[in-house]
Scaffold this motif. Structure first.
Motif, mmCIF file in Angstrom:
data_model
loop_
_atom_site.group_PDB
_atom_site.id
_atom_site.type_symbol
_atom_site.label_atom_id
_atom_site.label_comp_id
_atom_site.label_asym_id
_atom_site.label_seq_id
_atom_site.Cartn_x
_atom_site.Cartn_y
_atom_site.Cartn_z
ATOM 1 N N TRP A 158 -2.060 -0.675 -12.834
ATOM 2 C CA TRP A 158 -2.547 -1.519 -11.518
ATOM 3 C C TRP A 158 -3.204 -0.171 -10.736
ATOM 4 O O TRP A 158 -2.520 0.657 -10.453
ATOM 5 C CB TRP A 158 -1.623 -2.187 -10.718
ATOM 6 N N GLY A 160 -4.933 1.595 -7.257
ATOM 7 C CA GLY A 160 -4.749 1.660 -5.696
ATOM 8 C C GLY A 160 -5.387 2.634 -5.202
ATOM 9 O O GLY A 160 -6.439 3.375 -5.728
ATOM 10 N N THR A 162 -3.679 5.207 -2.920
ATOM 11 C CA THR A 162 -2.763 6.337 -2.835
ATOM 12 C C THR A 162 -1.636 6.173 -3.810
ATOM 13 O O THR A 162 -1.096 5.081 -3.952
ATOM 14 C CB THR A 162 -2.461 6.685 -1.293
ATOM 15 N N VAL A 181 -5.600 6.325 -8.952
ATOM 16 C CA VAL A 181 -5.818 6.275 -7.714
ATOM 17 C C VAL A 181 -6.563 7.455 -7.524
ATOM 18 O O VAL A 181 -6.452 8.610 -8.134
ATOM 19 C CB VAL A 181 -4.491 6.158 -6.807
ATOM 20 N N THR A 224 2.885 5.641 3.654
ATOM 21 C CA THR A 224 3.011 4.282 2.750
ATOM 22 C C THR A 224 1.992 4.594 1.452
ATOM 23 O O THR A 224 1.011 5.284 1.840
ATOM 24 C CB THR A 224 2.978 2.997 3.069
ATOM 25 N N ASP A 226 0.536 2.761 -2.489
ATOM 26 C CA ASP A 226 0.193 1.900 -3.172
ATOM 27 C C ASP A 226 1.016 1.960 -4.492
ATOM 28 O O ASP A 226 1.562 1.013 -5.227
ATOM 29 C CB ASP A 226 -1.323 1.614 -3.647
ATOM 30 N N ARG A 227 1.175 2.972 -5.090
ATOM 31 C CA ARG A 227 1.956 3.435 -6.232
ATOM 32 C C ARG A 227 3.039 4.676 -6.067
ATOM 33 O O ARG A 227 2.864 5.579 -5.392
ATOM 34 C CB ARG A 227 1.098 3.682 -7.253
ATOM 35 N N SER A 271 3.214 0.333 0.466
ATOM 36 C CA SER A 271 2.087 -0.630 1.093
ATOM 37 C C SER A 271 2.360 -2.057 0.633
ATOM 38 O O SER A 271 3.188 -2.421 -0.288
ATOM 39 C CB SER A 271 0.957 -0.228 0.653
ATOM 40 N N GLY A 273 2.149 -5.135 -1.452
ATOM 41 C CA GLY A 273 1.585 -5.005 -2.922
ATOM 42 C C GLY A 273 1.921 -3.768 -3.743
ATOM 43 O O GLY A 273 1.798 -3.800 -5.029
ATOM 44 N N GLY A 274 2.488 -2.736 -2.770
ATOM 45 C CA GLY A 274 2.978 -1.451 -3.618
ATOM 46 C C GLY A 274 3.920 -1.538 -4.633
ATOM 47 O O GLY A 274 5.042 -2.387 -4.418
ATOM 48 N N ARG A 361 8.775 -3.660 -5.697
ATOM 49 C CA ARG A 361 7.503 -4.193 -5.243
ATOM 50 C C ARG A 361 7.557 -4.572 -4.069
ATOM 51 O O ARG A 361 8.563 -5.588 -3.696
ATOM 52 C CB ARG A 361 6.891 -4.918 -6.360
ATOM 53 N N LEU A 364 3.077 -9.152 -1.288
ATOM 54 C CA LEU A 364 1.990 -9.183 -0.526
ATOM 55 C C LEU A 364 2.132 -10.052 0.931
ATOM 56 O O LEU A 364 1.618 -9.977 1.950
ATOM 57 C CB LEU A 364 0.741 -9.642 -1.004
#
Length: 504
Positions: A158, A160, A162, A181, A224, A226-227, A271, A273-274, A361, A364
Motif C-alpha cells: 500500500w 502513502g 510518508t 512513498v 504521524t 502512513d507507513r 495517520s 489508515g496508516g 493499523r 479510517l
C-alpha cells in the motif's frame, strides 16, 4: 566513525560497480552456487578458491567487499578507475596497509522486487565475523540479515505520503519504503548506522530519505505517518556487566520492554489508515502467554494482527544469540554468557520466548474491527505482503456485511487452496477433511463435510445463502441452524484467504 558520505564520490563508486558488473548474479556465476550459498554462513574460502588468479574488476571487488579480503593496490586501482583508491579511503570503505588495500566495510548486491518491478541495490555495512576473524564490536552495523529479509517479505504494498523506518540500521527498510512513498524518515540511536543509511541512499541514487538521530519515537515527536516499518533491536539480553550489548540487536532495556515500547508507542504516530509492521520477541512469564502480553501493549484504538511463528525455551534462545555474537561454543566465555542469560530469564520467571510479526493499523473511521493474536507455524519463503494486504481488504469488506449480506455474497475459492480427505480402511466417509493453503502462511484447517461442501461449491456462480440451503437439504439438517453455524466460519475463511469475493 564512518566519514560523512560525499555525493560525488558515491556517484563515482556507483559508476565503477556498474562498469564491473558487480551484481549478485555475476558474483554467483563467478564463484559458483555452492560457494555463494556458503558466504552468508561465514565460509569465504570456497568463493575465494573459485576466483583463483582472476584480476578483473568483478573478481577484485568481490574479494574486497563481498568476502572481506585484502587486495593489492594495483588491482584495486584498476577496478576503481573513477573513484580511485584514495576516494575509497575518503569514503571510509578501505584502508591502506603497505601495498595492500584492506576492506573497512562490506558492500554487497541486494536484490528486491515488488509490484513496481525488480531492483538490485548495493548495500554497505560493517565487516562481519568472518572478515573480522572474531566477535563483532558492539557498535556493529549489520547488513541485510535474515530478520530484515523477513520484514521485507511481510511489507504491504500500500502506498502513502510518508513513512517511518524506526531503527534503520544500514537503511535497507528505508530504501524499500521509499518505493511506496515520496518521503521516508529513518531513525536510529547510532550515528554510525545513519551514515551507512545516507551512504547507501547516495550509492543507489535514491532521494527522499531523511535520517534523524535518537531513541525510539523521540526524533518524530508529534508527527504521524502512513507507513511505519521497524526491525527493532528486539533481542532480549541480560543487562549485566560482561555481556556484550550489540546496538543492532539489543535495545538496552530489560526483557522485552523495547518491543513493548515500539508496539505501545506507534499509535501516536499513525495517520488515519496508516499501517505499522514490525518484528519482535516477547516473553512467556510464569504461565502468562506472550500473545496475551502483547494484547496488553496494543493501543485499543488500533486494528491488530499479531502472528507468532515460534517459541523457544530459554536455553535454546540463549544459545542462538550467544552464537550470533561470535562466541564459540565449548569455550569458557560461551558457558559464562549462557549462564548470564539463564539467570536473567529466571529472575523474571521466563519460560519461553516468542518470535513473530506485528501489524497495527489505525482505522479510517469508527472502532477497530480486527484483533487477531494467533500462532501460525506454516508458510514458506514467499512474499507475505500481498497475502496480508488481500486478507485485510477481505476483512474490511466482510466486516461491512451482516449475516444477511454475507449470505448474499458470491465467493470463489482461492486458487492456491486444495482439499485432502483421510479415510479409514474400509470406510466410505472420510474421518478427516482438510483445507490446505498453498500460498500465504500455508495454513491447514480441519473442516466438517458441510463446510467442505460449501468451499467446493464456491466457484463464483451462486451466493453463499443458496449454497447453504442446498447443502442443508443434502445433509438433511435444518437450514437456519446450518447457516448460523457456517457463516462465522465462512468469515474466517475469507479473512485468512481461503475464500475471496468474486470481484476482488
Amino acid at each position: 566513525m564512518l566519514p560523512e558520505p560525499d555525493p560525488i564520490l558515491c556517484r563515482a563508486l556507483a559508476d565503477d560497480l556498474r562498469s564491473a558488473g558487480f551484481s549478485g548474479a555475476a558474483l554467483r556465476d563467478a564463484w559458483g552456487e555452492q560457494a555463494d550459498d556458503a558466504v552468508p554462513r561465514g565460509l569465504r574460502q570456497p568463493a575465494l578458491r573459485a576466483l583463483g588468479d582472476r584480476r578483473d574488476a568483478l573478481a577484485t571487488l568481490g574479494r574486497l567487499w563481498c568476502l572481506g579480503f585484502a587486495v593489492d593496490v594495483e588491482a584495486a586501482a584498476a577496478a576503481l578507475p573513477n573513484l580511485g583508491v584514495a576516494g575509497a579511503v575518503t569514503l571510509g570503505l578501505v584502508g591502506i596497509d603497505g601495498d595492500r588495500v584492506v576492506p573497512a566495510v562490506l558492500v554487497r548486491p541486494q536484490p528486491y522486487g515488488d509490484a513496481d518491478g525488480s531492483v538490485e541495490w548495493w548495500i554497505a555495512s560493517d565487516l562481519d565475523e568472518a572478515a573480522l576473524g572474531g566477535p563483532l564490536p558492539e557498535d556493529h552495523v549489520l547488513g541485510v540479515g535474515g530478520a530484515s529479509q523477513t520484514l521485507a517479505r511481510l511489507q504491504l504494498t500500500w502506498r502513502g505520503g510518508t513513512a517511518l523506518d524506526l531503527g534503520t540500521g544500514c537503511g535497507i527498510q528505508a530504501l524499500r519504503l521509499r518505493r511506496l512513498v515520496p518521503h521516508v524518515v529513518a531513525t536510529d540511536i547510532s550515528e554510525r548506522a545513519l551514515r551507512f543509511t545516507r551512504l547507501n541512499a547516495l550509492l543507489n541514487d535514491v532521494d527522499g530519505i531523511e535520517t534523524r538521530l535518537g531513541s525510539l519515537f523521540d526524533p518524530v515527536a508529534g508527527e504521524t505517518f502512513d507507513r511505519v516499518a521497524s526491525n527493532p533491536p528486539f533481542v532480549i539480553t541480560p543487562r549485566v556487566a560482561g555481556v556484550p550489548a550489540y546496538e543492532y540487536r539489543d535495545g538496552g532495556l530489560e526483557g522485552d520492554a523495547l518491543v513493548a515500547s515500539v508496539v505501545a508507542g506507534v499509535a501516536a504516530h499513525l495517520s488515519p489508515g496508516g499501517v505499522a509492521q514490525s518484528l519482535g520477541n516477547w516473553e512467556y512469564r510464569d504461565g502468562h502467554s506472550g500473545l496475551d502480553r502483547i494484547r496488553e501493549w496494543v493501543d485499543p484504538s488500533l486494528d491488530a494482527w499479531v502472528i507468532e511463528r515460534e517459541v523457544l525455551d530459554p536455553l535454546a534462545y540463549a544459545e542462538l544469540w550467544v552464537r550470533d555474537g561470535g562466541t564459540v561454543p565449548g569455550t569458557p566465555a560461551y558457558a559464562r554468557l549462557i549462564d548470564a542469560w539463564l539467570d536473567d530469564f529466571a529472575e523474571r520467571g521466563v519460560t519461553g520466548i516468542g518470535f513473530g510479526y506485528v501489524l497495527l493499523r489505525r482505522p479510517l473511521a469508527g472502532a477497530p474491527t480486527l484483533a487477531r493474536y494467533e500462532r501460525v507455524a506454516g508458510g514458506g519463503e514467499s512474499a507475505f505482503g500481498p497475502h496480508l494486504a488481500a486478507c485485510l481488504e477481505n476483512q474490511d469488506r466482510a466486516g461491512l456485511l451482516d449475516d444477511e449480506g454475507l449470505a448474499s455474497a458470491i465467493l470463489r475459492v482461492a486458487p492456491d487452496v486444495t482439499e485432502a480427505r483421510h479415510h479409514r480402511p474400509g470406510e466410505e466417509s472420510p474421518s478427516v477433511i482438510e483445507l490446505r493453503q498453498g500460498g500465504g502462511f500455508g495454513r491447514t484447517l480441519e473442516v466438517d463435510s458441510a463446510l467442505a461442501a460449501l468451499v467446493g461449491a464456491c466457484d463464483g456462480d451462486l451466493a453463499v445463502g443458496p449454497l447453504v440451503d442446498a447443502i442443508a437439504q443434502l445433509l438433511e439438517v435444518d437450514a437456519d441452524e446450518l447457516r448460523a453455524d457456517i457463516l462465522p466460519r465462512v468469515r474466517e475463511l475469507i479473512v485468512t484467504g481461503f475464500l475471496t469475493f468474486t470481484d476482488a
